[in-house]
Design an enzyme around this catalytic site. Structure first.
Site, PDB file in Angstrom:
ATOM      1  N   ASN A 124      19.103  63.122  53.726  1.00  0.00           N
ATOM      2  CA  ASN A 124      20.081  63.874  52.944  1.00  0.00           C
ATOM      3  C   ASN A 124      19.439  64.240  51.601  1.00  0.00           C
ATOM      4  OD1 ASN A 124      22.125  64.390  50.959  1.00  0.00           O
ATOM      5  ND2 ASN A 124      23.640  63.611  52.394  1.00  0.00           N
ATOM      6  N   HIS A 166      20.824  65.105  46.556  1.00  0.00           N
ATOM      7  CA  HIS A 166      20.592  64.695  45.166  1.00  0.00           C
ATOM      8  C   HIS A 166      19.402  65.395  44.530  1.00  0.00           C
ATOM      9  CE1 HIS A 166      24.019  62.325  45.245  1.00  0.00           C
ATOM     10  NE2 HIS A 166      23.544  61.317  45.946  1.00  0.00           N
ATOM     11  N   ARG A 174      29.038  70.456  43.457  1.00  0.00           N
ATOM     12  CA  ARG A 174      28.356  69.663  42.429  1.00  0.00           C
ATOM     13  C   ARG A 174      26.855  69.544  42.677  1.00  0.00           C
ATOM     14  NH1 ARG A 174      30.800  63.734  43.758  1.00  0.00           N
ATOM     15  NH2 ARG A 174      32.723  64.897  43.611  1.00  0.00           N
ATOM     16  N   GLU A 221      29.338  58.891  63.134  1.00  0.00           N
ATOM     17  CA  GLU A 221      28.452  58.249  62.161  1.00  0.00           C
ATOM     18  C   GLU A 221      29.250  57.109  61.559  1.00  0.00           C
ATOM     19  OE1 GLU A 221      26.224  60.720  59.390  1.00  0.00           O
ATOM     20  OE2 GLU A 221      26.439  59.173  57.856  1.00  0.00           O
TER      21      GLU A 221
HETATM   22  N1  PXP Z   1      26.423  60.013  55.540  1.00  0.00           N
HETATM   23  C1  PXP Z   1      27.470  60.629  54.932  1.00  0.00           C
HETATM   24  C2  PXP Z   1      28.575  61.140  55.783  1.00  0.00           C
HETATM   25  C3  PXP Z   1      27.490  60.816  53.544  1.00  0.00           C
HETATM   26  O1  PXP Z   1      28.537  61.414  52.957  1.00  0.00           O
HETATM   27  C4  PXP Z   1      26.385  60.353  52.784  1.00  0.00           C
HETATM   28  C5  PXP Z   1      26.365  60.558  51.313  1.00  0.00           C
HETATM   29  O2  PXP Z   1      26.203  61.893  51.020  1.00  0.00           O
HETATM   30  C6  PXP Z   1      25.326  59.746  53.466  1.00  0.00           C
HETATM   31  C7  PXP Z   1      25.389  59.565  54.838  1.00  0.00           C
HETATM   32  C8  PXP Z   1      24.120  59.245  52.740  1.00  0.00           C
HETATM   33  O3  PXP Z   1      24.462  58.161  51.937  1.00  0.00           O
HETATM   34  P1  PXP Z   1      23.447  57.591  50.896  1.00  0.00           P
HETATM   35  O4  PXP Z   1      23.221  58.665  49.882  1.00  0.00           O
HETATM   36  O5  PXP Z   1      24.135  56.395  50.344  1.00  0.00           O
HETATM   37  O6  PXP Z   1      22.182  57.255  51.630  1.00  0.00           O
END
Ligand code: PXP
Length: 252
Positions: free
Chosen positions: A8, A11, A57, A159
Site C-alpha cells: 500500500n 503514505h 488526504r 481481508e
Molecule cells: N488493508 C486495508 C483495508 C487498509 O485500509 C490498510 C490501511 O490503509 C491496510 C491494509 C494497510 O495497513 P497498514 O498501513 O497498517 O499496513
C-alpha cells in the site's frame, strides 16, 4: 503457493500532499507514488494497493490512473461504498477492489466493514464490480458471522482486519491470533481467498504464521516507514524475505 504481498503506497502520497496539496501538478511535487509503486514491484511486490479516500488526504484520482497505467502487477483499489468511488472503480478497472468502511474523522481504516449490517448495499456493490470484471475483497473483522456473510454475498476474497492483532499486548496476542485462525478457517472452507492486512510490520509479521490459509498480506505504513531508511525496493525485499517463512498453501 508462496504468500503474496500487496504494498500500500498511500503514505507516499500523504507526504507529497503535506507540501503540495494545492499544487498537484507542480514539477516539484514529490515523492511520486508511481515511482514508489515501481520500486515496490522491483523489490517483489505482487500487487499495489491504493485508497482514494473521500477527503483525498493522500491518493488523488490522477494517481490512481497513473499507477494503473504504469504497473504490470494487479492494482487493488481500497474503496468506501459511495457513488463517487463506485464510478471511479468502474472507470479505472483495477484488477480488484477491497471494500472498506470509511469515515472522515478516522486516522486510518479503523474497523472492518459491517457486511452483516450493510448486507444489501455490500451485495449490490459486489455485483456491480463483478459485472465489470473486477474481483472483490471485503475488509472485515475476524468474526465468523462477517466471514459467512461475505461468502453468501459472493465476494471472491476477504481481508481479515489484523489491526487488533497489531495493537495486541503480550497478554492479548494469543487470543487475537486465535480469532484470526478461526476466521481464516471459516473463510477457507467457505471457498473464499483469505488475505490479511492492517498493522502488520517487520516485528509481528512472523507471528501470523500461526494463522492458516492466508494468501496475501496488505502492508502499507511499516514498509513506507522502512523505505525512508533503506529505500522502497529493499524495504519490500526484506518483508518478502520474512514472509517466505509462511507455510506454503496449495491453491483452492
Ligand atoms: N488493508 C486495508 C483495508 C487498509 O485500509 C490498510 C490501511 O490503509 C491496510 C491494509 C494497510 O495497513 P497498514 O498501513 O497498517 O499496513
Amino acid at each position: 503457493m508462496p504468500l503474496l504481498l500487496g504494498v500500500n503506497v498511500d503514505h507516499v502520497a500523504t507526504l507529497r500532499q503535506a507540501r503540495y496539496a494545492l499544487l498537484p501538478e507542480s514539477p516539484n511535487a514529490e515523492p511520486c507514488p508511481v515511482q514508489a509503486s515501481l520500486d515496490a514491484i522491483a523489490g517483489g511486490a505482487d500487487s499495489i494497493t491504493i485508497h482514494v479516500r473521500g477527503d483525498r488526504r493522500h491518493m488523488q484520482e490522477a494517481d490512481a490512473y497513473r499507477i494503473k497505467e504504469a504497473i504490470h502487477v494487479p492494482l487493488n483499489l481500497e474503496m468506501g461504498i459511495t457513488e463517487e468511488m463506485i464510478a471511479l472503480a468502474l472507470n479505472l478497472r483495477p484488477e480488484f477492489v477491497c471494500l472498506v468502511p470509511e469515515t472522515r474523522e478516522e486516522v486510518t481504516t479503523e474497523g472492518g466493514l459491517d457486511v452483516v449490517g450493510r448486507r444489501q448495499e455490500v451485495g449490490d456493490c459486489i455485483r456491480l464490480m463483478q459485472k465489470a470484471g473486477i474481483r472483490v475483497s471485503l475488509f472485515i473483522d475476524p468474526e465468523e458471522a462477517q466471514v459467512r456473510c461475505a461468502a453468501e454475498l459472493g465476494a471472491e476474497m476477504i481481508e481479515l482486519h489484523t489491526g487488533c492483532f497489531g495493537n495486541a499486548t503480550a497478554e492479548t496476542v494469543a487470543a487475537e491470533i486465535d480469532r484470526l485462525h478461526r476466521a481464516a478457517d471459516v473463510g477457507h472452507h467457505a471457498g473464499l481467498q483469505v488475505n490479511a492486512g492492517h498493522g502488520i510490520n517487520y516485528h509481528n509479521g512472523r507471528q501470523l504464521e500461526a494463522v492458516p490459509h492466508l494468501t496475501e498480506y496488505n502492508i502499507g505504513h511499516s514498509i513506507v516507514s522502512r523505505a525512508m531508511r533503506i529505500g522502497m525496493e529493499q524495504a519490500v525485499r526484506e518483508m518478502k524475505a520474512l514472509m517466505s517463512h509462511y507455510p506454503a498453501i496449495s491453491p483452492q
